[in-house]
Write a protein that holds these residues in place. Sequence first.
Motif, short mmCIF file in Angstrom:
data_model
loop_
_atom_site.label_atom_id
_atom_site.label_comp_id
_atom_site.label_asym_id
_atom_site.label_seq_id
_atom_site.Cartn_x
_atom_site.Cartn_y
_atom_site.Cartn_z
N PHE A 50 0.81 -1.22 0.00
CA PHE A 50 0.00 0.00 0.00
C PHE A 50 0.85 1.27 0.00
N LEU A 51 2.16 1.12 -0.05
CA LEU A 51 3.09 2.25 0.07
C LEU A 51 4.28 1.99 -0.84
N ARG A 104 8.88 3.09 7.87
CA ARG A 104 7.85 2.97 8.90
C ARG A 104 8.16 1.81 9.84
N VAL A 128 -4.98 -2.64 -6.03
CA VAL A 128 -3.54 -2.84 -5.84
C VAL A 128 -3.10 -4.12 -6.55
N SER A 131 -6.64 -9.19 -6.09
CA SER A 131 -7.35 -9.52 -4.85
C SER A 131 -7.11 -8.48 -3.76
N VAL A 132 -6.54 -7.36 -4.12
CA VAL A 132 -6.11 -6.39 -3.09
C VAL A 132 -6.55 -4.98 -3.47
N ALA A 133 -7.02 -4.23 -2.48
CA ALA A 133 -7.35 -2.83 -2.70
C ALA A 133 -6.97 -2.01 -1.48
N ARG A 134 -6.85 -0.73 -1.71
CA ARG A 134 -6.48 0.22 -0.66
C ARG A 134 -7.62 1.22 -0.52
N LEU A 190 -8.28 -8.70 0.05
CA LEU A 190 -7.62 -7.96 1.13
C LEU A 190 -7.82 -6.47 0.89
N VAL A 191 -8.28 -5.77 1.92
CA VAL A 191 -8.37 -4.32 1.82
C VAL A 191 -7.58 -3.70 2.97
N GLY A 192 -6.66 -2.82 2.63
CA GLY A 192 -5.89 -2.08 3.63
C GLY A 192 -6.47 -0.68 3.75
N ARG A 202 -6.52 3.14 5.63
CA ARG A 202 -5.86 4.16 6.45
C ARG A 202 -6.84 5.30 6.73
N LEU A 245 1.76 -1.28 7.63
CA LEU A 245 1.48 -1.77 6.28
C LEU A 245 0.55 -0.86 5.48
N THR A 246 -0.52 -0.38 6.13
CA THR A 246 -1.58 0.30 5.37
C THR A 246 -1.27 1.77 5.09
N GLY A 247 -0.38 2.36 5.90
CA GLY A 247 -0.15 3.80 5.77
C GLY A 247 -0.91 4.61 6.80
N ALA A 248 -1.58 3.92 7.73
CA ALA A 248 -2.28 4.61 8.82
C ALA A 248 -1.26 5.07 9.86
N PHE A 286 -6.94 -3.86 8.67
CA PHE A 286 -6.48 -4.92 7.76
C PHE A 286 -7.66 -5.88 7.63
#
Lengths: 361, 361
Positions: free
Chosen positions: A288-289, A297, B85, B88-91, B121-123, B125, B254-257, B279
């Motif tokens: 995600f980054l 981080r 992303v 199977s992945v999104a932000r 998977l969704v990340g 922030r 991981l997510t940027g939070a 997450f």
Amino acid sequence: MTQPKDASPAPERVLLTAQTAREFAAALFEKTGVPQPDAAIAARCLVRADLRGVDTHGIVRIPGYLKRIEAGLVDPAPEFVFEPVGPSVARLDGRDGLGFVIATRAVDHALGLAAEHGIGLVGVRNSTHFGMGATYLLQAIEAGYGAMVFTNASPAMPPWGGRGELFGTSPFAVGMPAPGSVPFVLDMSPTVVARGKIRKAEREGRAIPDGWAVDAEGNPTTDPGEALKGGLLPIGGAKGAGLSMMMDILCGVLTGARFAGDVGDQYKVFDRPQGVGHFIFVFRPDLFLTAQEAAARMAHLVKTVKSTPKAAGVDEIFMPGEIEGRCEVARLSEGIPYRRVDLAPLVEIAKAGGTPLPRGL
Amino acid sequence: MTQPKDASPAPERVLLTAQTAREFAAALFEKTGVPQPDAAIAARCLVRADLRGVDTHGIVRIPGYLKRIEAGLVDPAPEFVFEPVGPSVARLDGRDGLGFVIATRAVDHALGLAAEHGIGLVGVRNSTHFGMGATYLLQAIEAGYGAMVFTNASPAMPPWGGRGELFGTSPFAVGMPAPGSVPFVLDMSPTVVARGKIRKAEREGRAIPDGWAVDAEGNPTTDPGEALKGGLLPIGGAKGAGLSMMMDILCGVLTGARFAGDVGDQYKVFDRPQGVGHFIFVFRPDLFLTAQEAAARMAHLVKTVKSTPKAAGVDEIFMPGEIEGRCEVARLSEGIPYRRVDLAPLVEIAKAGGTPLPRGL
């Protein structure tokens, strides 16, 4: 077979270099029919546990694995075929091979999926005991990936409110790389202690502390033998028991492996393969980054943790797995101090099969 | 606004139907500028906690959420854009919206990915407190999917060996459907108890048991006020502390939070948004098997668990979340018994804003 300089272990111990231990372990596996590359994988996994001070999961366990190969319960040379399930998902039938080899290959495959699609999940059935969970986290971490590596295991603890054994003391293992810093390597049993620690106490003739386990009737015990017949106590009561059930669901129910008390104990069940399942999930830390942001981080997290004000009596705050990582560095240079009594069964097997012994054994 | 028949709560309590509670909660959110569909989502999440007996995470918390909306720290009406992303992945950037709405939408999106590719998977922030973790497990389970839903949270406990507060008492939440049987709904804090229980004890003027928490100096305390200034104790010592760090890594690093102690406490930090991360991972239960096999296996696990020999003094063995599920069934038919004193702040807000009150309040 070299011995490190200045090595002066107590007489009941022998120092082996990691390389020596690996060669000895691999030779024992090869002698029972495991192909050289697979024997090397199994040896590397087991010696890594010894290097990290997790000697409950090291080469002392080899006789147990060989016994199951010789009994036809572990296939020394299965062929593995990964079946794609989706762009980021695959299934593996371990065909009752060595858990070390199956899990190592499954992590490799998951890493390939994640390299392409960001994440990779491999569900494994028909596997066997895979040893120390951290091994596979480190495999992912050293390739630059985060990972969750779960396995189910033979019955060792009841569900919360029950008696006897149903779920395993499976390692809950999650890792994250930290380039230039200390990686996160969380590898923990959902019980107060792992069963290996009770087995070690039994081997060494020591009592176990109160609060670790109950006997077959569900009463508290400090006798490791009674504890091995009874059950282990989970961390946090219902919470640790729930974690153990979760691992049986993800690794057993989901994958098609044995589950719900049906995974065979490698030391007790000799009428069928173990049927262990694994749930292996890896992910790019820069999902995600940017990779730079992700690394910065993680380094910041580690620095913050390690500079937290210390509790009374604490000299240093460690990341999960950091103490084991330091042990590995030390033992890589100083050698691994094995107890002769623990290696005796391996020496006996080597002698019987004509496998050369490391010097000093 | 109907009251269930035969309702005779103690005079300090009022029985509200779930529908009434939801309408009241939604009206309060709408009054502060939350669009109707989002207000309905937030209300549904909060009342679900009340239905399940998790009243630490129910509508009594509404004044805290409204205060942050009014302070401009929570955006009542952000627009959400999911950025792909991988297959199977999104932000998702939550844009400081209500955590309930963000997490509900993120689970929905993950379910869409999993419907197509097996896993999603969704990340997330820039989110905020999302309430009871089980809410989102149930959202996935009711759609027929398994799920892991993690969040990080404001500092409440030190890393192992440290003093003070760094990591959150984030819920560790994992769920699996069990068609025709009892689903697995594990939603647990990595501490001996959740901070909400300490807050409740403080609200009710009760002492807390030994072993739950330490004060600001790291000494054991039974005073909930001192505990809220100090830190909570993790389950299994270093293990629970490691779980909490894991959630900060997966949801924050991981997510940027925000992460590493930087997530804002919704009750203490009013100079910036919370910056929570989530997450959210969902998977098809029939990923590796047929749907029939998957359902039969899960039903077998539940049956095996529930028929395990019981420990002394235990009447029934429950699946994780089963007691809460029964509470939900009962309260759906009998109503939710709220303490008038807990609802008083909501009544005050409603009166000040001209929001109609449920009958009996």
